[in-house]
Design an enzyme around this catalytic site. Structure first.
Site, PDB file in Angstrom:
ATOM      1  N   GLU A  57      23.970  14.867  -4.440  1.00 23.93           N
ATOM      2  CA  GLU A  57      23.580  16.425  -4.979  1.00 23.93           C
ATOM      3  C   GLU A  57      24.479  16.872  -5.963  1.00 23.93           C
ATOM      4  O   GLU A  57      25.781  16.513  -6.389  1.00 23.93           O
ATOM      5  CB  GLU A  57      24.223  17.001  -3.663  1.00 23.93           C
ATOM      6  CG  GLU A  57      24.023  18.616  -3.756  1.00 23.93           C
ATOM      7  CD  GLU A  57      24.329  19.439  -2.677  1.00 23.93           C
ATOM      8  OE1 GLU A  57      24.882  18.905  -1.662  1.00 23.93           O
ATOM      9  OE2 GLU A  57      24.093  20.515  -2.370  1.00 23.93           O
TER      10      GLU A  57
ATOM     11  N   ALA B  73      33.092  16.715   0.529  1.00 23.80           N
ATOM     12  CA  ALA B  73      32.420  15.710   1.104  1.00 23.80           C
ATOM     13  C   ALA B  73      30.784  15.883   1.180  1.00 23.80           C
ATOM     14  O   ALA B  73      30.432  17.034   0.353  1.00 23.80           O
ATOM     15  CB  ALA B  73      32.601  15.695   2.837  1.00 23.80           C
ATOM     16  N   MET B  74      30.077  14.888   1.424  1.00 28.78           N
ATOM     17  CA  MET B  74      28.488  15.250   1.221  1.00 28.78           C
ATOM     18  C   MET B  74      27.818  14.663   2.440  1.00 28.78           C
ATOM     19  O   MET B  74      28.166  13.759   2.939  1.00 28.78           O
ATOM     20  CB  MET B  74      28.429  14.300   0.004  1.00 28.78           C
ATOM     21  CG  MET B  74      26.839  14.387  -0.470  1.00 28.78           C
ATOM     22  SD  MET B  74      26.315  16.025  -0.988  1.00 28.78           S
ATOM     23  CE  MET B  74      24.745  16.058  -0.194  1.00 28.78           C
ATOM     24  N   GLU B  75      26.738  15.539   2.866  1.00 34.02           N
ATOM     25  CA  GLU B  75      25.812  15.191   3.930  1.00 34.02           C
ATOM     26  C   GLU B  75      24.676  14.255   4.066  1.00 34.02           C
ATOM     27  O   GLU B  75      23.952  14.965   4.791  1.00 34.02           O
ATOM     28  CB  GLU B  75      25.679  16.873   4.396  1.00 34.02           C
ATOM     29  CG  GLU B  75      24.425  17.380   3.498  1.00 34.02           C
ATOM     30  CD  GLU B  75      25.129  18.429   2.405  1.00 34.02           C
ATOM     31  OE1 GLU B  75      26.172  18.267   1.955  1.00 34.02           O
ATOM     32  OE2 GLU B  75      24.204  19.157   1.808  1.00 34.02           O
TER      33      GLU B  75
ATOM     34  N   HIS C 110      31.313  20.680   9.349  1.00 33.40           N
ATOM     35  CA  HIS C 110      30.595  21.085   8.079  1.00 33.40           C
ATOM     36  C   HIS C 110      29.548  20.213   7.634  1.00 33.40           C
ATOM     37  O   HIS C 110      28.115  20.433   7.565  1.00 33.40           O
ATOM     38  CB  HIS C 110      31.319  21.506   6.929  1.00 33.40           C
ATOM     39  CG  HIS C 110      30.721  22.436   5.766  1.00 33.40           C
ATOM     40  ND1 HIS C 110      30.433  23.637   5.714  1.00 33.40           N
ATOM     41  CD2 HIS C 110      29.809  21.715   4.650  1.00 33.40           C
ATOM     42  CE1 HIS C 110      29.862  23.753   4.564  1.00 33.40           C
ATOM     43  NE2 HIS C 110      29.375  22.526   4.107  1.00 33.40           N
ATOM     44  N   GLU C 111      29.759  18.948   7.448  1.00 33.32           N
ATOM     45  CA  GLU C 111      28.807  18.137   6.995  1.00 33.32           C
ATOM     46  C   GLU C 111      27.923  17.646   8.065  1.00 33.32           C
ATOM     47  O   GLU C 111      26.800  17.381   8.137  1.00 33.32           O
ATOM     48  CB  GLU C 111      29.467  16.918   6.585  1.00 33.32           C
ATOM     49  CG  GLU C 111      30.704  16.918   5.253  1.00 33.32           C
ATOM     50  CD  GLU C 111      29.913  17.771   4.253  1.00 33.32           C
ATOM     51  OE1 GLU C 111      28.863  18.011   3.891  1.00 33.32           O
ATOM     52  OE2 GLU C 111      30.761  18.622   3.569  1.00 33.32           O
TER      53      GLU C 111
ATOM     54  N   GLU D  82      24.341  26.170   2.468  1.00 31.37           N
ATOM     55  CA  GLU D  82      25.868  26.508   2.329  1.00 31.37           C
ATOM     56  C   GLU D  82      26.452  27.702   3.051  1.00 31.37           C
ATOM     57  O   GLU D  82      27.518  27.514   3.909  1.00 31.37           O
ATOM     58  CB  GLU D  82      26.330  26.415   0.914  1.00 31.37           C
ATOM     59  CG  GLU D  82      26.305  24.885   0.047  1.00 31.37           C
ATOM     60  CD  GLU D  82      26.750  23.714   0.906  1.00 31.37           C
ATOM     61  OE1 GLU D  82      27.525  23.911   1.929  1.00 31.37           O
ATOM     62  OE2 GLU D  82      26.101  22.547   0.588  1.00 31.37           O
TER      63      GLU D  82
HETATM   64  N1  TRP Z   1      26.671  19.723  -0.137  1.00 27.87           N
HETATM   65  C1  TRP Z   1      28.348  19.495  -0.394  1.00 27.87           C
HETATM   66  C2  TRP Z   1      28.880  20.504   0.873  1.00 27.87           C
HETATM   67  O1  TRP Z   1      29.182  21.611   0.791  1.00 27.87           O
HETATM   68  C3  TRP Z   1      28.965  19.750  -1.570  1.00 27.87           C
HETATM   69  C4  TRP Z   1      29.049  18.592  -2.401  1.00 27.87           C
HETATM   70  C5  TRP Z   1      29.558  17.483  -2.191  1.00 27.87           C
HETATM   71  C6  TRP Z   1      28.841  18.634  -3.929  1.00 27.87           C
HETATM   72  N2  TRP Z   1      29.476  16.819  -3.422  1.00 27.87           N
HETATM   73  C7  TRP Z   1      29.144  17.495  -4.427  1.00 27.87           C
HETATM   74  C8  TRP Z   1      28.050  19.602  -4.665  1.00 27.87           C
HETATM   75  C9  TRP Z   1      28.789  17.249  -5.730  1.00 27.87           C
HETATM   76  C10 TRP Z   1      27.958  19.285  -6.026  1.00 27.87           C
HETATM   77  C11 TRP Z   1      28.422  18.068  -6.514  1.00 27.87           C
HETATM   78  O2  TRP Z   1      29.041  19.960   2.132  1.00 27.87           O
HETATM   79 ZN    ZN Z   2      27.969  21.811   2.627  1.00 28.53          ZN
END
Ligand code: TRP
Ligand code: ZN
Length: 879
Positions: free
Chosen positions: A127, A268-270, A303-304, A326
């Site tokens: 993302e 973090a990333m989902e 959140h994730e 978001e």
């Molecule tokens: N979607 C992620 C969150 O809010 C945000 C995120 C994680 C992100 N890594 C990223 C956005 C890198 C942009 C680039 O949970």
């Molecule tokens: Zn998010």
């Protein structure tokens, strides 16, 4: 960047010409050269009328293209075009298979977008637009495909091989290598793709869903950190349960993985079933993590996890709709935390954060709507506005519809749009349809930037027993939006009688520029508690007398507004003293003396809150804190960082002296011999004790600095240690150097913990801070390549040390611009995020403003500046 980057507009959205329905990827992982083979099952989009002969465009950046084949026939180089943005060729039919082979270099990927190496592991961040750095693909969220991923890697270096979905095959290969095949049955956009490979330890648990399915839960961390995963795992289990109970949403696969990595651009990333985390938001044990760390871990894990529905099952049509996932997911995680901990304390924390980060953004050169209309670089729009103001918008829907109406809307939304990529309008429509309600005006919050300013006046008619409340709203112009329209918002109102009870507690709806609300049967002249619980995210201008604020501090049934009244009083007092300080030539004590009785009556009211045992300790800890320097610098133009700092410090000293007995009692009574537990009640007790210590030290009575040094030495948990260290941090006391040295030695090899040490020194109010930061840049543990390190040392300086950053001689700005320029070549996304503090020049005096602008000019003159940094720096300098 050789030319000005292109601006992407929301109004230009078009459906994709071609979809990809299925993806098969084969990774041959090597640090320096990784080979990626992809098979894409491509289909024309009937809605676009495309087919054979039409151009197919696949995004791709920073890759070496080895071959392209369509339906098994390899293309000659004359049959396709490839440039810095991607690959183009003619479709051989309406349905066909593209096979593409590329090479990428994970070890050289310092941007941390796409496939990169963190410590010894491979990991991905896709993302928003990172997938195009892994393979050629229509890298946009409205192209959803199922993925089958084969990972080949060295068995010794990478015993763990992970991707999204279910493991369907694995085995050994020649040459000490092995493989794993993962298949994700849920169609997803490319930004949710993930891959991890490395030598990682695993902590395992399980969860039984409401329909009785057993889900395996795994957290992967570097070896040696297995004992720091308990809280993250517990938070995950509680999140899964909460989403079932409150939203009726169940997890949909048999496996849920979390991986913690040291190098990560964000929190973090989902990614579907394979969340990847900044290790800072996973790892915790009592002697390494503070209560605040625990709180953040809980909310980010939640959140994730919540994104699995709000984001993954239903995703965004395009990146302008980012707040669809978001804003909603932040609202969900805020409510989760409120249910797990204390609801009013959570609300105070969320509002304080909104005011500290989002309000300045909405009032500055980077102001944009919750649903932006244009961007150069989408990475720059992961903002407080899209996240936190977006969450406030959802919260207002919740308030207007009530919990049941809100839930009906949510049920319809997921029912209607499961498996789709949709818009913010689609979300609002589901809310409207489920409730037979019209949100046309409420939806202006999506499109109109700027924080509304509300003014109210009250009028009591004793004969008619009637109270009239006149409210007006106004939103100042923001870049590109000179004229603002009135917004629809819920305002929770309380009218308090002289005994402190509510004569009226009611929600009204403001829809016009100005409006009158009439309350009948009001038996006495009331004190108004306005915008309870911060029901609308606005600035409220009021000249309520000090006595009424004190009354609300002690009596309001709405805990949020009790806190708010104290903050208002403190702000008013300090602003007035800051003016006096400027007029008297820089004497903070005389400036406070000039405030008459106000100082004493404020301190007395604060003391009453401190000692009120009917109130939650966490609440009391928040209520006795003064508004921060950053917040104060928002309140008056030009902001004077030195005056703000000195006045706030002098007031803190008076509080320390004025309440010394109570503070000392509170400090000693809240000591605990029990083993550390991270629950909200124990954390509140520690927070109240820490607040007491910080005021005792602020009194400048030497014995209390000794007490802080003693607390550092004897504490058995990081929360108490950091509380002590952060007050010592601003002193000349020998305990400071001793504690810092001890900390450095103990955590020399512990990146996540050592970051606290870097950040502390960056925010110290001592005069040698900038020099110290420069030295620390050559500390063996510091590197510009690690975003956490950069944020701890460089970011914390600009954002947490206004006085040093805004030093009159411009030394802070100059140092900072150099770092941005240096960082832009390494990691443009992080460089751009750090640039915002220089964009606040318009709030400062002419001299500072021109120094800040000069720093921005220098950034903009950087050869080959990234699109990310260019967008922020150019917009910051403009308005
Ligand atoms: N979607 C992620 C969150 O809010 C945000 C995120 C994680 C992100 N890594 C990223 C956005 C890198 C942009 C680039 O949970
Ligand atoms: Zn998010």
């Amino acid at each position: 960047m050789s030319e000005q980057p292109q601006v992407i507009h929301r109004k230009d959205y078009k459906e994709p010409d071609f979809f990809v329905e299925k993806v098969e990827l084969v990774f041959d992982l090597e640090r320096d050269v990784t080979n990626v083979k992809s098979r894409l099952f491509i289909a024309a989009n009937p809605a676009r009328g495309t087919g054979k002969g039409d151009e197919v465009f696949l995004h791709g950046e920073d890759m070496k293209l080895l071959s392209v084949a369509l339906d098994g026939v390899r293309l000659a180089s004359s049959d396709f075009d490839v440039d810095a943005e991607g690959l183009r060729f003619a479709a051989p039919g309406s349905n066909f298979i593209a096979e593409i082979e590329t090479q990428i270099s994970p070890a050289n990927n310092t941007r941390l977008e796409g496939l990169y190496v963190s410590q010894s592991a491979f990991c991905t961040q896709c993302e928003a637009e990172g997938f195009r750095r892994i393979t050629y693909f229509p890298d946009r969220p409205d192209v959803m495909a199922t993925y089958k991923v084969t990972i080949n890697a060295d068995k010794t270096n990478c015993p763990v091989l992970l991707s999204n979905g279910n493991l369907i095959d694995s085995g050994d290969l020649d040459g000490g290598r092995h493989f794993a095949v993962w298949e994700d049955p849920f169609p997803k956009p490319s930004y949710l793709f993930a891959l991890v490979a490395g030598d990682l330890a695993c902590v395992e648990d399980s969860f039984v869903t409401m329909s009785g399915r057993k889900v395996a839960l795994r957290i992967f961390v570097e070896h040696g950190n297995e004992d720091r995963c308990d809280y993250a795992m517990d938070s995950l289990i509680r999140s899964m349960k909460w989403d079932e109970e409150v939203y009726g949403l169940e997890y949909d696969l048999d496996l849920f993985n979390i991986v913690a990595v040291s190098d990560f651009n964000m929190g973090a990333m989902e990614n579907k079933s394979l969340n990847i985390f900044n290790a800072k938001y996973i790892l915790a044990k009592p002697d390494t993590a503070t209560d605040m760390d625990y709180e953040l871990i809980e909310s980010i894990v939640a959140h994730e996890y919540f994104h699995n529905w709000s984001g993954n099952r239903v995703t965004c049509r395009d990146w302008f709709q980012l707040s669809l996932k978001e804003g909603l997911t932040v609202f969900r995680d805020q409510e989760f935390s409120a249910d797990q901990r204390s609801r009013p304390v959570q609300r105070i924390k969320d509002v304080a954060q909104l005011r500290a980060r989002q309000f300045p953004e909405d009032g500055g050169p980077l102001a944009h709507p919750v649903r932006p209309d244009s961007y150069m670089e989408i990475n720059n729009f992961y903002t407080a506005t899209v996240y936190e103001k977006g969450a406030e918008l959802i919260r207002m829907m919740h308030t207007l519809l009530g919990p049941d109406g809100y839930r009906k809307g949510i049920d319809l939304y997921f029912d209607r749009h499961d498996g789709q990529a949709v818009t913010c309008d689609d979300f609002a429509k589901a809310m409207e349809d489920a409730n037979g309600i019209d949100f046309t005006q409420l939806k202006r919050w999506y499109s109109q930037a700027g924080t509304p300013e509300l003014t109210w006046t009250g009028n009591y008619d004793a004969d008619a027993k009637q109270f009239r409340l006149s409210v007006s709203q106004k939103t100042a112009p923001t870049p590109g939006q000179p004229d603002k329209q009135p917004l629809h918002m819920p305002i929770a109102i309380g009218l308090l009688g002289a005994d402190g009870s509510d004569l009226v507690a009611q929600m009204v709806e403001l829809t016009s520029d100005s409006q009158e609300f009439v309350f009948d049967g009001v038996s006495e002249k009331p004190v108004v508690s306005f915008n309870r619980g911060f029901s609308a995210p606005v600035n409220v201008m009021t000249d309520q007398p000090d006595e009424e604020l004190v009354f609300l501090m002690g009596n309001d049934s709405d805990a949020f507004n009790r806190w708010e009244a104290g903050q208002k009083y403190a702000t008013r007092l300090m602003l007035s003293a800051i003016t006096a300080y400027e007029e008297n030539g820089g004497d903070a004590d005389a400036a406070l003396d000039a405030q008459g009785d106000s100082v004493e009556s404020f301190i007395a009211a604060m003391g009453a809150t401190l000692m009120n045992d009917d109130l939650d300790k966490a609440f009391r800890a928040d209520a006795v804190m003064l508004p921060g320097e950053e917040f104060l610098s928002e309140q008056r133009k030009p902001a004077n960082p030195e005056a703000i700092h000195q006045v706030r410090k002098a007031l803190r000293k008076r509080i320390g002296l004025g309440l010394m007995g109570d503070l000392a009692n509170t400090y000693h009574q809240n000591a605990s011999n029990a083993a550390f537990t991270p629950d909200a009640t124990s954390a509140g007790q520690r927070a109240l004790r820490a607040a007491s210590l910080s005021y005792l030290v602020a009194s400048e009575k030497g014995e209390y600095a000794d007490l802080a040094a003693e607390q550092y030495r004897t504490a058995d948990n990081m929360t108490d240690q950091m509380a002590a260290l952060s007050v010592l941090n601003n002193l000349d006391h020998p305990g400071r150097a001793e504690a810092l040295a001890d900390f450095e030695e103990r955590f020399a090899k512990d990146g996540v913990v050592l970051d606290k040490w870097f950040a502390l020194q960056a925010v110290s109010s001592r005069d040698d801070t900038l020099a110290r930061i420069k030295d620390l840049m050559s500390h063996p543990a510091f590197t510009m390549r690690n975003p956490n390190k950069v944020r701890s040392l460089i970011g914390a300086f600009a954002m947490g040390n206004p006085r040093a950053f805004h030093a009159k001689d411009g030394s802070g700005y100059e140092f900072y611009a150099d770092r941005l320029i240096e960082l832009d070549d390494i990691n443009p996304q992080v460089a751009a995020r750090l640039c915002a503090p220089l964009g606040t020049w318009a709030k400062y005096d002419g001299e500072r403003a021109s120094l800040m602008k000069a720093a921005l000019e220098r950034v903009l003159a950087k050869p080959e500046i990234s699109r990310d940094l260019y967008e922020i720096a150019s917009k910051s300098i403009a308005s």
